[in-house]
Design a protein around this motif. Structure first.
Motif, PDB file in Angstrom:
ATOM      1  N   ARG A  60      27.459   9.705  12.581  1.00  0.00           N
ATOM      2  CA  ARG A  60      26.652   9.367  13.756  1.00  0.00           C
ATOM      3  C   ARG A  60      27.518   9.449  15.008  1.00  0.00           C
ATOM      4  NH1 ARG A  60      23.433   3.891  15.261  1.00  0.00           N
ATOM      5  NH2 ARG A  60      22.503   4.221  13.230  1.00  0.00           N
ATOM      6  N   LEU A  61      26.981   9.982  16.091  1.00  0.00           N
ATOM      7  CA  LEU A  61      27.646   9.961  17.388  1.00  0.00           C
ATOM      8  C   LEU A  61      26.610   9.598  18.453  1.00  0.00           C
ATOM      9  CD1 LEU A  61      29.935  13.133  17.195  1.00  0.00           C
ATOM     10  CD2 LEU A  61      30.711  10.755  17.477  1.00  0.00           C
ATOM     11  N   PRO A  62      27.046   8.945  19.536  1.00  0.00           N
ATOM     12  CA  PRO A  62      26.091   8.603  20.592  1.00  0.00           C
ATOM     13  C   PRO A  62      25.631   9.847  21.349  1.00  0.00           C
ATOM     14  CG  PRO A  62      28.316   7.970  21.236  1.00  0.00           C
ATOM     15  CD  PRO A  62      28.405   8.462  19.824  1.00  0.00           C
ATOM     16  N   THR A  63      24.409   9.793  21.881  1.00  0.00           N
ATOM     17  CA  THR A  63      23.947  10.842  22.799  1.00  0.00           C
ATOM     18  C   THR A  63      23.821  10.165  24.182  1.00  0.00           C
ATOM     19  OG1 THR A  63      21.658  10.398  22.116  1.00  0.00           O
ATOM     20  CG2 THR A  63      22.781  12.250  21.068  1.00  0.00           C
TER      21      THR A  63
ATOM     22  N   VAL B 190      28.628  16.134  13.882  1.00  0.00           N
ATOM     23  CA  VAL B 190      27.970  15.379  12.797  1.00  0.00           C
ATOM     24  C   VAL B 190      27.383  16.313  11.742  1.00  0.00           C
ATOM     25  CG1 VAL B 190      27.501  13.324  14.214  1.00  0.00           C
ATOM     26  CG2 VAL B 190      25.733  15.098  14.002  1.00  0.00           C
TER      27      VAL B 190
ATOM     28  N   SER C  41      24.805  12.125  29.071  1.00  0.00           N
ATOM     29  CA  SER C  41      25.636  13.151  28.431  1.00  0.00           C
ATOM     30  C   SER C  41      25.388  14.525  29.032  1.00  0.00           C
ATOM     31  CB  SER C  41      25.328  13.224  26.935  1.00  0.00           C
ATOM     32  OG  SER C  41      25.505  11.969  26.329  1.00  0.00           O
TER      33      SER C  41
ATOM     34  N   THR D 123      19.529   7.970  21.899  1.00  0.00           N
ATOM     35  CA  THR D 123      20.785   7.216  21.948  1.00  0.00           C
ATOM     36  C   THR D 123      21.824   7.713  20.960  1.00  0.00           C
ATOM     37  OG1 THR D 123      19.955   5.586  20.361  1.00  0.00           O
ATOM     38  CG2 THR D 123      19.583   5.125  22.701  1.00  0.00           C
ATOM     39  N   LYS D 124      21.402   8.511  19.945  1.00  0.00           N
ATOM     40  CA  LYS D 124      22.372   8.951  18.932  1.00  0.00           C
ATOM     41  C   LYS D 124      21.890  10.211  18.233  1.00  0.00           C
ATOM     42  CE  LYS D 124      20.144   6.266  15.328  1.00  0.00           C
ATOM     43  NZ  LYS D 124      19.018   7.221  15.395  1.00  0.00           N
ATOM     44  N   ILE D 125      22.854  10.907  17.630  1.00  0.00           N
ATOM     45  CA  ILE D 125      22.535  11.976  16.687  1.00  0.00           C
ATOM     46  C   ILE D 125      23.226  11.635  15.374  1.00  0.00           C
ATOM     47  CG2 ILE D 125      24.447  13.454  17.528  1.00  0.00           C
ATOM     48  CD1 ILE D 125      22.567  15.877  16.786  1.00  0.00           C
ATOM     49  N   GLU D 126      22.479  11.800  14.278  1.00  0.00           N
ATOM     50  CA  GLU D 126      23.004  11.464  12.961  1.00  0.00           C
ATOM     51  C   GLU D 126      22.757  12.620  12.030  1.00  0.00           C
ATOM     52  OE1 GLU D 126      22.940   7.359  11.109  1.00  0.00           O
ATOM     53  OE2 GLU D 126      20.977   7.505  12.091  1.00  0.00           O
TER      54      GLU D 126
ATOM     55  N   GLY E 245      28.772  16.995  19.956  1.00  0.00           N
ATOM     56  CA  GLY E 245      28.375  15.926  19.033  1.00  0.00           C
ATOM     57  C   GLY E 245      27.529  16.461  17.891  1.00  0.00           C
TER      58      GLY E 245
END
Lengths: 311, 311
Positions: free
Chosen positions: A33-36, A52, A40, A13-16, A48
């Motif tokens: 943080r950005l959503p994955t 980050v 996508s 759900t995300k990459i941080e 993304g």
């Protein structure tokens, strides 16, 4: 002068990314943080990741040194070639995430491992498993996963995918799993599997939070559902301990907090193995990590290099 | 001049000792065996152990050197204190077998490990797992057991009992196990468990040899029984591979030879895990060891010290 690790956590759900110091603390202002998400495209995921990682890198205090980049990724991965194929990100199959990080952060070593290993290293470093050399770090949430430290060293396995406790089968459970197994603990005991089972018994709620509320209110179906989940998790841990002689299992993840009683049900299932003291001995405790756990674990790939897996 | 290991194999029905050279060959005339058995007193077991170890030691060619004594024992054991408590030898609980060997063979290092580790080391040394660093050596017989080599090193675990694949549960199987588990693969798929199941379906035979004969003659119940056993073994191996990313499993033991088809059923169960290539990849092959396998494995504790577990 601080020595920093640039930690990257890639999930469904995300990459941080963030900078983490040698004591396991995140540098304020360095966490991005950005959503994955499964919808996508590869280009969106790549943009993304660059954003980050680049932002965290730009937060490095002037004159201070970056020891390395640690990436914990949802699996499967190819640890030798540095490729990721997260099950829930279908646009990325054999994506060269390690090479991307090497490009964004030049002249710095980059270490890629599966997220379960990162979690296990974090529990051993700053979490609930300090002092243990034989442990399973486990996440019970939308899925069930984990990572192993055996004899003081994390285990990656020859392809880098060791630690998939979610796909250990549970005796007596006939639930088919998407992986082709029968009664895999993820298919029986994850948050979604447990709420689906409760609904099939007539419970009217929907989410794991609803189930937690029903359990706290004394609802009989919610109680049976949480007991079923805990029993299955305990059985899977018992199988893993029969195989590996584990000392300690630290469990985090959203659904692990559905009720403190979950841990009682897990321990009851393990206690049934009392004829084998080396199985019944395994201690099961809640994770000692905050929601920064996966990032701290990715940083442990750098700061705790002596404990990370050899590949 | 040859360098010898004095190998000792302690099991539920016998204790054996022999001298083994650095190529894994037993010195003719140095192999001695006495029965053990669940009805033996501790004094009888001790006398037997002294006798076979002493006789093998006396066979050492004059002037040649003994590198060490390697003992593979049925479990559980206490690897740190050198004690054995074989499940099927109730008269020995925490018996100091390592100290006994040190007394019979003076001034020589003695290494005690569980028999499953010895088997795994033997498969890797002279058996079917040569060249693999990530393997399970498995025995399917009266019971089901095994030993692990992970990342090139055998795994003992903190109490020395790692490798108990027989007590990994099998999804969908409700059979209660003596260990307190549900559907443990030993309770489902061992020789006695399989013949008992076949008899419950109306098969008229008794032993594993009878079942092999019925299978070869095309008996439908015998076929279903062997399929059920192989499927359960395959499911347990799949769970172990999800957890450990194993490359290879070598299976020996009397019941593993009930029919060559057993291996087909095992592989079919594993192939169902194709959505996870790192699970489906595991190769399952018949043991490459003769009936001297456990002794060769005990010798490997000395001759292959770099691969044996660190404890």
């Amino acid at each position: 002068m601080a020595q920093w690790a640039l930690a990257v956590d890639l999930g469904g759900t995300k990459i941080e990314a963030a900078l983490v110091d040698a004591a396991g603390a995140v540098l304020p202002g360095s966490r991005f943080r950005l959503p994955t998400g499964g919808g996508s495209s590869s280009a969106e995921l790549e943009a993304g990741a660059r954003a980050v990682i680049g932002a965290a890198y730009a937060a490095l205090p002037p004159g201070e040194s970056l020891l390395g980049v640690g990436i914990g990724s949802a699996g499967p991965i190819d640890v030798h070639r540095g490729l990721v194929s997260p099950l829930n990100l279908p646009a990325w199959r054999d994506f060269p995430l390690r090479a991307l990080a090497e490009e964004v952060v030049p002249a710095t070593p980059v270490v890629l491992r599966i997220d379960g290993e990162a979690i296990a290293l974090a529990e051993q470093w700053v979490g609930a498993a300090r002092g243990s050399d034989n442990l399973l770090g486990m996440v019970v949430s939308t899925g069930i996963g984990g990572g192993l430290i055996l004899g003081g060293r994390a285990l990656a396995g020859p392809t880098g995918n060791a630690g998939h406790i979610g796909h250990v089968e549970v005796g007596g459970m006939n639930v088919p799993c998407l992986c082709g197994g029968t009664g895999c603990v993820e298919a029986v005991a994850s948050g979604p599997a447990t709420t689906a089972w409760a609904r099939a018994q007539g419970w009217a709620g929907s989410t794991g939070e609803d189930l937690a509320a029903s359990y706290a209110a004394g609802d009989a179906i919610a109680r049976a559902a949480v007991q079923r989940s805990g029993t299955a998790v305990g059985q899977a841990i018992a199988s893993a301990t029969a195989l590996l002689d584990l000392e300690l299992v630290a469990i985090g993840g959203g659904f692990s907090r559905v009720s403190p009683d979950l841990f009682g049900f897990i321990r009851e299932a393990i206690a049934r193995r009392s004829p084998f003291p080396f199985v019944a001995k395994v201690r099961v405790v809640p994770s000692g990590l905050s929601d920064e756990g996966p990032l701290i674990g990715a940083a442990a790939l750098i700061h705790r290099a002596d404990y990370r897996s050899e590949v």
